[in-house]
Design an enzyme around this catalytic site. Structure first.
Site, mmCIF file in Angstrom:
data_model
loop_
_atom_site.group_PDB
_atom_site.id
_atom_site.type_symbol
_atom_site.label_atom_id
_atom_site.label_comp_id
_atom_site.label_asym_id
_atom_site.label_seq_id
_atom_site.Cartn_x
_atom_site.Cartn_y
_atom_site.Cartn_z
ATOM 1 N N ASP A 13 17.930 -22.502 21.346
ATOM 2 C CA ASP A 13 16.611 -21.976 20.953
ATOM 3 C C ASP A 13 16.565 -21.511 19.504
ATOM 4 O O ASP A 13 15.836 -20.594 19.153
ATOM 5 C CB ASP A 13 16.187 -20.805 21.875
ATOM 6 C CG ASP A 13 16.282 -21.185 23.335
ATOM 7 O OD1 ASP A 13 15.882 -22.315 23.660
ATOM 8 O OD2 ASP A 13 16.773 -20.378 24.136
ATOM 9 N N GLY A 15 15.468 -23.214 17.017
ATOM 10 C CA GLY A 15 14.386 -23.852 16.245
ATOM 11 C C GLY A 15 14.796 -25.234 15.765
ATOM 12 O O GLY A 15 14.311 -25.705 14.729
ATOM 13 N N LYS A 16 15.667 -25.872 16.540
ATOM 14 C CA LYS A 16 16.161 -27.201 16.138
ATOM 15 C C LYS A 16 15.033 -28.218 16.077
ATOM 16 O O LYS A 16 14.986 -29.053 15.190
ATOM 17 C CB LYS A 16 17.239 -27.690 17.118
ATOM 18 C CG LYS A 16 18.508 -26.854 17.094
ATOM 19 C CD LYS A 16 19.525 -27.352 18.092
ATOM 20 C CE LYS A 16 19.147 -27.129 19.525
ATOM 21 N NZ LYS A 16 19.068 -25.722 19.947
ATOM 22 N N LYS A 18 11.914 -27.967 15.337
ATOM 23 C CA LYS A 18 11.147 -27.906 14.100
ATOM 24 C C LYS A 18 11.932 -28.480 12.923
ATOM 25 O O LYS A 18 11.402 -29.212 12.093
ATOM 26 C CB LYS A 18 10.750 -26.461 13.786
ATOM 27 C CG LYS A 18 9.913 -26.419 12.522
ATOM 28 C CD LYS A 18 9.955 -25.160 11.752
ATOM 29 C CE LYS A 18 9.788 -25.539 10.284
ATOM 30 N NZ LYS A 18 9.266 -24.487 9.461
ATOM 31 N N GLY A 40 14.401 -27.640 25.258
ATOM 32 C CA GLY A 40 12.958 -27.565 25.055
ATOM 33 C C GLY A 40 12.743 -27.436 23.560
ATOM 34 O O GLY A 40 12.761 -26.341 23.027
ATOM 35 N N HIS A 41 12.609 -28.568 22.889
ATOM 36 C CA HIS A 41 12.509 -28.556 21.428
ATOM 37 C C HIS A 41 11.030 -28.466 21.034
ATOM 38 O O HIS A 41 10.251 -29.384 21.289
ATOM 39 C CB HIS A 41 13.200 -29.785 20.840
ATOM 40 C CG HIS A 41 14.689 -29.737 21.029
ATOM 41 N ND1 HIS A 41 15.551 -30.724 20.635
ATOM 42 C CD2 HIS A 41 15.479 -28.771 21.567
ATOM 43 C CE1 HIS A 41 16.794 -30.373 20.931
ATOM 44 N NE2 HIS A 41 16.768 -29.197 21.511
ATOM 45 N N ARG A 143 33.066 -39.492 38.543
ATOM 46 C CA ARG A 143 32.867 -40.957 38.642
ATOM 47 C C ARG A 143 31.965 -41.332 39.807
ATOM 48 O O ARG A 143 32.089 -42.384 40.408
ATOM 49 C CB ARG A 143 34.215 -41.715 38.743
ATOM 50 C CG ARG A 143 34.939 -41.974 37.437
ATOM 51 C CD ARG A 143 35.526 -40.771 36.754
ATOM 52 N NE ARG A 143 36.293 -39.863 37.566
ATOM 53 C CZ ARG A 143 37.597 -39.966 37.822
ATOM 54 N NH1 ARG A 143 38.298 -40.937 37.307
ATOM 55 N NH2 ARG A 143 38.218 -39.071 38.571
ATOM 56 N N GLN A 223 20.865 -27.421 22.974
ATOM 57 C CA GLN A 223 21.503 -26.133 23.278
ATOM 58 C C GLN A 223 22.177 -25.596 22.003
ATOM 59 O O GLN A 223 21.629 -25.797 20.933
ATOM 60 C CB GLN A 223 22.496 -26.247 24.447
ATOM 61 C CG GLN A 223 21.826 -26.478 25.808
ATOM 62 C CD GLN A 223 21.418 -27.925 26.025
ATOM 63 O OE1 GLN A 223 22.207 -28.823 25.840
ATOM 64 N NE2 GLN A 223 20.188 -28.154 26.427
ATOM 65 N N PRO A 303 11.955 -14.605 29.745
ATOM 66 C CA PRO A 303 12.109 -13.838 28.507
ATOM 67 C C PRO A 303 13.530 -14.006 27.973
ATOM 68 O O PRO A 303 14.483 -13.991 28.752
ATOM 69 C CB PRO A 303 11.868 -12.393 28.933
ATOM 70 C CG PRO A 303 11.756 -12.388 30.409
ATOM 71 C CD PRO A 303 11.698 -13.788 30.919
ATOM 72 N N ARG A 304 13.651 -14.215 26.670
ATOM 73 C CA ARG A 304 14.993 -14.349 26.086
ATOM 74 C C ARG A 304 15.536 -12.982 25.733
ATOM 75 O O ARG A 304 14.789 -12.090 25.315
ATOM 76 C CB ARG A 304 14.938 -15.213 24.827
ATOM 77 C CG ARG A 304 14.518 -16.638 25.121
ATOM 78 C CD ARG A 304 14.439 -17.471 23.848
ATOM 79 N NE ARG A 304 13.951 -18.802 24.155
ATOM 80 C CZ ARG A 304 13.116 -19.510 23.377
ATOM 81 N NH1 ARG A 304 12.681 -19.005 22.238
ATOM 82 N NH2 ARG A 304 12.733 -20.710 23.745
HETATM 83 P P1 IMP Z 1 22.007 -25.365 32.294
HETATM 84 O O1 IMP Z 1 22.237 -26.083 31.020
HETATM 85 O O2 IMP Z 1 20.633 -25.557 32.843
HETATM 86 O O3 IMP Z 1 23.080 -25.663 33.306
HETATM 87 O O4 IMP Z 1 22.125 -23.779 32.002
HETATM 88 C C1 IMP Z 1 23.355 -23.170 31.611
HETATM 89 C C2 IMP Z 1 23.111 -22.065 30.586
HETATM 90 O O5 IMP Z 1 22.663 -22.647 29.364
HETATM 91 C C3 IMP Z 1 22.020 -21.076 30.992
HETATM 92 O O6 IMP Z 1 22.344 -19.814 30.450
HETATM 93 C C4 IMP Z 1 20.779 -21.601 30.279
HETATM 94 O O7 IMP Z 1 19.818 -20.610 30.048
HETATM 95 C C5 IMP Z 1 21.411 -22.110 28.989
HETATM 96 N N1 IMP Z 1 20.635 -23.197 28.373
HETATM 97 C C6 IMP Z 1 20.601 -24.488 28.755
HETATM 98 N N2 IMP Z 1 19.820 -25.199 27.940
HETATM 99 C C7 IMP Z 1 19.373 -24.356 27.012
HETATM 100 C C8 IMP Z 1 18.550 -24.518 25.851
HETATM 101 O O8 IMP Z 1 18.082 -25.614 25.514
HETATM 102 N N3 IMP Z 1 18.311 -23.397 25.120
HETATM 103 C C9 IMP Z 1 18.862 -22.198 25.456
HETATM 104 N N4 IMP Z 1 19.649 -21.995 26.507
HETATM 105 C C10 IMP Z 1 19.892 -23.074 27.286
#
Ligand code: IMP
Length: 425
Positions: A13, A15-16, A18, A40-41, A143, A223, A303-304
């Site tokens: 999160d 801001g990649k 953008k 979620g970009h 596999r 991520q 909420p983050r």
């Molecule tokens: P998963 O990737 O859905 O298995 O989640 C594993 C952990 O990574 C959790 O803490 C999620 O909130 C975090 N996470 C997964 N994808 C994102 C992302 O795109 N942004 C921020 N946190 C993420």
């Protein structure tokens, strides 16, 4: 060295979306290489805000070819929904999209298992996005996965889905979850398979040829470095390598092709889900950052957790990934804070360190340096010299602490709100 890699320096999160989009006009190809629809970009162009989960963000630039690389786990239903939503608003990307035949599919049982496994973890839940990411990578590593190539062979695909579901239903029942009925989703899945089949191709060969032809390629990481399966705070990580290594293996591009490694970092830190977060502020500062920065998950709406910028963690992420430059986002969210803090060391069991610990991270206490804040509105700034002096001091400290120059500063959500800084700044 025509390849640029862009990854998150923190817990996602950053801001990649953008930043990728802002770089898009100078690109020929953009590649997603790991993760899936857990990403979620967010990209804002003009008045329109779009959240892309699987489609590479730079594709919003009309000429850029988008590749979903072999390392991604792809939910085909989500992908088609995303294509349709873009098409409905006049953004046509489908003909410019390549779906790597080696990319593994996320199927309905993966989401069901993700949810059931989280429930079974109880208090130790990871807080996953429930997009089926972990179970899809589990199948891949065991596999047992189904690569996207199967979308081009509908009869065998249908048969395989029915067979695999028998196994997965055993697992779902063992976890106390409801079994799935193939007839409820298979017709829709086959329709989506027929739609996506023409997009399925050998993305690795395509990228290798493009790289040899000197095409400008961007690998769009998802991520963040601190959620990496190997280098993050295990088990509170995602199931892919968000590290540079994952970006390479997940695209098939060789290490020597990469000229720039841009890491995107927020001017503060956030984290969604469980796991250690040394600079988390559970009080008014964290609350203010969440409100001003709209820090709610773009995939799940959660909420983050928010807190100050962590140089110790950023330095670790920069060193392990060979980061060549930092793009600093959301500096504008700090505007108005009378004092801005940077965590420049930890205290672990009474010992001060600037090294990022492994298992001891949960016992790390932040040591802060305090900086004067600024009140100028940053949103109109285009010139780095015109940025407030207090922000320039902060940026310099981040550069010194991480050992990496900050070459881009984002001062607002729009593509145009990006300030370039020279490497020697
Ligand atoms: P998963 O990737 O859905 O298995 O989640 C594993 C952990 O990574 C959790 O803490 C999620 O909130 C975090 N996470 C997964 N994808 C994102 C992302 O795109 N942004 C921020 N946190 C993420």
């Amino acid at each position: 060295m025509s390849v640029t890699a862009l990854l998150g320096l923190q817990w996602g999160d950053e801001g990649k979306g953008k930043m990728v989009d802002a770089l898009g006009s100078d690109l020929d190809i953009v590649v997603r290489a790991q993760g899936g629809a857990n990403a979620g970009h967010t990209v804002r162009v003009g008045e329109t805000t779009r959240v892309l989960h699987l489609i590479p963000s730079a594709m919003l630039n009309g000429h850029v070819l988008g590749v979903i690389g072999n390392g991604v786990v792809v939910d085909p239903l989500t992908l088609v929904r995303e294509l349709d939503a873009l098409a409905a608003s006049g953004v046509l990307v489908e003909d410019r999209l390549v779906l790597g035949e080696r990319a593994h599919l996320v199927l309905p049982w993966h989401q069901a298992l993700d949810e059931a496994m989280e429930i079974a973890r109880g208090a130790a839940a990871i807080g996953t996005t429930k997009r089926g990411i972990g179970p899809a990578y589990m199948d891949k590593a065991a596999r047992n996965g189904i690569p996207a190539a199967w979308l081009t062979r509908p009869k065998e695909f249908a048969q395989r889905v029915r067979e695999d579901l028998e196994q997965k239903n055993l697992m779902l029942r063992a976890l106390g979850a409801k079994a799935l009925d193939a007839d409820t989703f298979l017709p829709g899945l086959l329709a989506v398979a027929a739609r996506l089949a023409p997009r399925v191709a050998d993305s690795v060969g395509l990228l290798l040829d493009a790289e040899e032809q000197g095409k400008r390629i961007l690998i769009e990481g998802a991520q963040g470095a601190l959620l990496d399966l190997d280098l993050g705070s295990y088990p509170f990580v995602t199931s892919s390598n968000c590290h540079m290594g994952g970006l390479l293996a997940g695209s098939g591009l060789p290490p020597r092709s990469v000229g720039r490694v841009i890491a995107v970092a927020k001017a503060y830190c956030t984290r969604v889900g469980a796991g250690p977060f040394p600079t988390e502020d559970c009080g008014a500062v964290g609350e203010g950052l969440r409100r001003r920065g709209h820090e709610f998950g773009s995939t799940t709406g959660r909420p983050r957790r928010c807190g100050w910028f962590d140089i110790v963690a950023a330095r670790f992420a920069a060193r392990t990934n060979g980061v060549t430059e930092i793009a600093l986002t959301k500096a504008d969210v700090l505007t108005g804070e009378p004092v801005v803090k940077l965590c420049t060391a930890y205290e672990v069991d009474g010992v001060r360190t600037t090294d990022f610990p492994g298992a001891a991270l949960e016992r790390a206490k932040p040591v802060y340096e305090e900086f004067e804040g600024w009140s100028d509105d940053l949103t109109g700034h285009r010139d780095s010299d015109a940025l407030p002096q207090a922000l320039q001091v902060l940026i310099k400290r981040i550069e010194v602490g991480t050992g990496v120059p900050v070459t881009l500063v984002s001062t607002g959500p729009e593509r145009s709100q990006t300030v370039l800084r020279s490497r020697s700044a």
